[in-house]
Design a protein around this motif. Sequence first.
Motif, short mmCIF file in Angstrom:
data_model
loop_
_atom_site.label_atom_id
_atom_site.label_comp_id
_atom_site.label_asym_id
_atom_site.label_seq_id
_atom_site.Cartn_x
_atom_site.Cartn_y
_atom_site.Cartn_z
N MET A 22 55.04 79.61 32.88
CA MET A 22 55.70 78.47 32.25
C MET A 22 54.94 77.16 32.41
O MET A 22 55.33 76.15 31.83
N ALA A 23 53.85 77.15 33.14
CA ALA A 23 53.13 75.91 33.44
C ALA A 23 52.73 75.15 32.18
O ALA A 23 52.85 73.92 32.14
N ALA A 24 52.26 75.83 31.16
CA ALA A 24 51.81 75.17 29.94
C ALA A 24 52.68 75.57 28.73
O ALA A 24 52.25 75.49 27.59
N ALA A 25 53.90 75.98 28.99
CA ALA A 25 54.79 76.45 27.93
C ALA A 25 55.22 75.32 27.00
O ALA A 25 55.50 74.21 27.45
N HIS A 26 55.30 75.65 25.73
CA HIS A 26 55.78 74.73 24.71
C HIS A 26 57.25 74.40 24.97
O HIS A 26 58.06 75.30 25.20
N ARG A 28 58.75 73.28 27.48
CA ARG A 28 59.12 73.91 28.75
C ARG A 28 60.50 73.51 29.25
O ARG A 28 61.35 74.36 29.53
N ALA A 29 60.75 72.21 29.39
CA ALA A 29 62.02 71.75 29.95
C ALA A 29 63.21 72.17 29.10
O ALA A 29 64.25 72.59 29.63
N ASN A 30 63.08 72.04 27.78
CA ASN A 30 64.18 72.42 26.89
C ASN A 30 64.47 73.91 26.96
O ASN A 30 65.63 74.34 26.94
N SER A 34 67.84 75.80 28.20
CA SER A 34 68.56 76.77 27.36
C SER A 34 68.75 78.09 28.09
O SER A 34 69.82 78.70 28.02
N ILE A 35 67.72 78.53 28.81
CA ILE A 35 67.85 79.77 29.60
C ILE A 35 68.92 79.57 30.67
O ILE A 35 69.75 80.46 30.91
N GLY A 36 68.94 78.41 31.30
CA GLY A 36 69.98 78.11 32.29
C GLY A 36 71.37 78.19 31.69
O GLY A 36 72.29 78.77 32.30
#
Length: 184
Positions: A22-26, A28-30, A34-36
Amino acid sequence: MTILDNRPHSAVVVIDVQVDVMAAAHERANVIASIGTLVERARESQVPVFWVQHSDADMAQGSEGWRIVPELSQQPDEPVVHKRYGDAFEDTTLEDELLKRGIGRLVIAGAQTDACVRSTLHGAFTRGYDVTLVHDAHTTEDLSSWGAPPPAQVIAHTNLYWAHQTAPGRVAAVGSAAGVEFAS
């Protein structure tokens, strides 16, 4: 409608939301948010959550980068599936764990869209599962320097084609983290 006998239950499968992945994921925070949301809704509905963790020569099992991102919390009773291939079913305990719980419908989120998420979507569908992709809860990194489309296009294309996937006796669907149905 799964073609798997006596497997009426659903589960959420969260794929590779690990620190290094997830370090460079598009977005990432959003995506993590959403997964949370998805995971909390599943827990409230008493739907099992499975955590899938990839390891390889670049991301050793147990290393800091291999761990689930700190923004998400795995509960002690939630199964962890360790994998070394893109498809979370290949050479893992996932199928046995799902069978024990009578699960025939999967709700999938995680990373990376164009690799492990896509492989697991297809792996589940060809094995007879109904499969829902959570459109706002999967992501990938930017691989456009290697000829891939930009991440937003990879994600949008995967959402588009999965919404139209068909096979006899199975359902493929796309839904949001806040609205996906856990029961068929």
